[in-house]
Design an enzyme around this catalytic site. Structure first.
Site, PDB file in Angstrom:
ATOM      1  CD  GLU A   1      35.320  37.421   6.868  1.00  0.00           C
ATOM      2  OE1 GLU A   1      34.483  38.019   7.603  1.00  0.00           O
ATOM      3  OE2 GLU A   1      36.413  37.924   6.554  1.00  0.00           O
TER       4      GLU A   1
ATOM      5  CG  ASP B   1      26.705  53.333  -8.563  1.00  0.00           C
ATOM      6  OD1 ASP B   1      25.900  53.122  -9.475  1.00  0.00           O
ATOM      7  OD2 ASP B   1      27.200  54.468  -8.345  1.00  0.00           O
TER       8      ASP B   1
HETATM    9  C1  NOJ Z   1      25.011  54.159 -11.951  1.00  0.00           C
HETATM   10  C2  NOJ Z   1      23.648  54.266 -11.364  1.00  0.00           C
HETATM   11  O1  NOJ Z   1      22.858  53.197 -11.821  1.00  0.00           O
HETATM   12  C3  NOJ Z   1      23.122  55.608 -11.784  1.00  0.00           C
HETATM   13  O2  NOJ Z   1      21.751  55.743 -11.510  1.00  0.00           O
HETATM   14  C4  NOJ Z   1      23.942  56.673 -11.114  1.00  0.00           C
HETATM   15  O3  NOJ Z   1      23.525  57.945 -11.573  1.00  0.00           O
HETATM   16  C5  NOJ Z   1      25.426  56.516 -11.428  1.00  0.00           C
HETATM   17  N1  NOJ Z   1      25.855  55.151 -11.337  1.00  0.00           N
HETATM   18  C6  NOJ Z   1      26.270  57.319 -10.479  1.00  0.00           C
HETATM   19  O4  NOJ Z   1      26.218  56.779  -9.190  1.00  0.00           O
END
Ligand code: NOJ
Length: 537
Positions: A264, A219
């Site tokens: 790994e 993310d």
């Molecule tokens: C991207 C994620 O897909 C989204 O749903 C989220 O709100 C933001 N990153 C923050 O983590």
């Protein structure tokens, strides 16, 4: 001969856990629900599933606010349920990817609680991005109205950076320090220059790899480091955060270290980054052979319904990844975007336009080199739910924009599996799902579509089955064939794909047709449709 790793051409299905299937009858999807529907995914013909966060979380941002990275939130199940799901997925021949959220934690995470209880300058605060305030003024104007610091002087946030969800990216504590949150105030950003943060995430990776996951979706993968001078944007919009946040070279050693950990383990463990950049060239930096395996290519999702636009996206994406020896990763919809059935419709157009274009786009995407990620429900042709009652909306984008932006709830409505009324088999009869499901979805359920050869579900199954047979050995490049301006035709070895974005029919190259998104009329491809074929000669 080197074997192609599983992820390189994989079709991965995104499971938004909270909305997929509810086994325990509390109105929210859960891990046992996912397990109960693995047969659907196997029959659909995908190679892997990606689970959005199911970790312990107050769900201030749908689980992207993690309070404990090594625990399953009780509403989604237990670690035992997770282990059972991994085993069952593997038993079905499906790989399983989980989300990792390294940019920020939840404000309920033990580390942030410790930071709150510790004084400015303490090691506990150094895990996050705390700063003293700045003068009230243009920067302060972006934040809460001039707060009084400990000395009583009016002050504003340290700079004018906005949160991605609206409002300022800083929140002030009673002791006068401010902390950075690129998203909600409940998602404080971590300090990736602190070695303890790095060690912790390496350990979290190992925790889930040891439990058998095949990979991670990272993310906010480009955003972990911030320019330590915290300069103001000075009136420029959020895109100006690119330099100070999203294009920082310090990120690459982190992913090199992660890659060494993945390597790994046996079994081609992988990582895909959620990377937003200004151009595909920057994406390629993450795809160097000792870094990430994949990054999402969001330009396809962002492109308008236009043959020249699609062609540009494909050509520049392929050129950018070629240098790194990587392959692109395509996506049309996700839990963050308006569903493409709705996106591709035009206000006031015939109701069939969006679905016709969505089918056409699927064949186009699945014919491209590389991997593709599907979002749950697109195989049912689900539209965006645009008329959710305000009181039901849960996305922080809705609240942080004070109702100015509808947010992402409309693509997160639970899946309709069976039956004629809510909850359409998502939960036990009589249970109210966490987001209301529209009346009129009876014809969209998996149960209703499965026996109908003309349904969207049958179309997806056929496209995925044919792709599996067809595309594995095709070249990684595409050769563009002549076509009218409103269409595009490309070839990959013996295989070709034609997409007609216009309204008028176009003539297809001669050859044998394998699959079309809409019926052909002789050798004419209707407007808003696509075809796969083996051209003659
Ligand atoms: C991207 C994620 O897909 C989204 O749903 C989220 O709100 C933001 N990153 C923050 O983590």
């Amino acid at each position: 001969m080197t074997l192609t790793p599983w992820w390189r051409n994989a079709v991965v299905y995104e499971v938004y856990v909270r909305s997929f299937a509810d086994a325990d009858g509390d109105g929210e999807g859960d891990l046992r629900g996912v397990r109960s529907r693995l047969g659907h995914l196997r029959h659909l013909g995908v190679d892997a599933l990606w689970l959005t966060p199911f970790y312990r979380s107050p769900l201030a941002d749908g689980g992207y606010d993690v309070a404990d990275y090594r625990a399953v939130d009780p509403r989604f199940g237990s670690l035992g349920d997770f282990d059972d799901l991994v085993a069952a997925a593997h038993g079905h021949g499906l790989r399983l990817i989980v989300d990792i959220v390294p940019n920020h934690t939840s404000d309920r995470h033990r580390w942030f609680q410790e930071a709150l209880a510790s004084p400015p300058g303490s090691p506990a605060r150094d895990r996050y991005l705390f700063r003293p305030g700045g003068p009230a003024g243009p920067a302060g104007a972006a934040g809460p109205a001039g707060a009084a610091g400990p000395a009583g002087a009016a002050e504003g946030p340290p700079n004018d950076w906005p949160s991605a969800f609206g409002g300022p990216a800083w929140t002030r504590l009673p002791d006068g320090e401010w902390y950075l949150h690129l998203y909600t105030p409940e998602q404080p950003d971590l300090n990736w220059r602190n070695p303890e943060v790095r060690r912790e995430f390496e350990d979290i990776l190992r925790f889930w790899l040891d439990r058998g996951v095949d990979g991670f979706r990272i993310d906010v993968a480009a955003g972990l480091f911030k320019d330590g001078t915290y300069g103001d944007l000075g009136g420029r919009d959020r895109r100006a955060l690119h330099g100070p946040v999203y294009a920082r070279s310090e990120i690459h050693p982190v992913y090199r270290a992660w890659r060494r950990i993945l390597d790994e383990y046996d079994g081609d463990r992988m990582a895909i980054g959620e990377v937003w950049t200004e151009g595909p060239e920057d994406l390629a930096l993450y795809l160097r052979p000792d870094e990430l395996h994949q990054v999402f290519q969001f330009d396809l999702q962002l492109a308008p319904w236009s043959a020249p636009a699609f062609r540009d996206v494909v050509a520049s994406a392929l050129a950018a990844v070629a240098g790194a020896g990587a392959a692109p990763t395509w996506v049309l919809s996700s839990h963050d975007s308006v569903r493409h059935v709705t996106r591709y419709g035009r206000p006031g157009s015939a109701p069939g336009l969006g679905p016709a274009r969505a089918r056409a786009a699927l064949l186009f995407m699945l014919a491209l080199p590389g991997s593709a990620y599907l979002y749950q429900g697109e195989e049912l042709g689900l539209p965006e739910v645009t008329d959710l009652p305000d009181a039901a909306r849960q996305d922080p984008i809705w609240t942080q924009s004070a109702g100015g932006e509808p947010g992402r709830d409309g693509c997160r409505v639970p899946l309709p599996w069976s039956g004629k009324t809510e909850p359409y088999g998502f939960s036990a009869d009589g249970v109210r799902p966490w987001l209301p499901m529209p009346a009129g979805w009876a014809a969209l359920t998996a149960e209703a579509q499965a026996p109908d050869p003309a349904s969207t579900l049958s179309f997806y199954r056929e496209a995925l089955a044919r792709r599996r047979l067809l595309t594995a050995d095709l070249p990684d490049g595409v050769e563009w064939l002549d076509s009218p301006e409103t269409a595009l035709i490309f070839r990959r070895g013996p295989f070709a794909c034609a997409l007609n974005c216009g309204e008028d029919p176009v003539r297809m190259p001669s050859g044998s047709v394998l699959l079309t998104s809409a019926p052909l009329h002789g050798d004419l491809l209707a407007g808003n449709s696509s075809a796969w074929l083996v051209p003659s000669g």
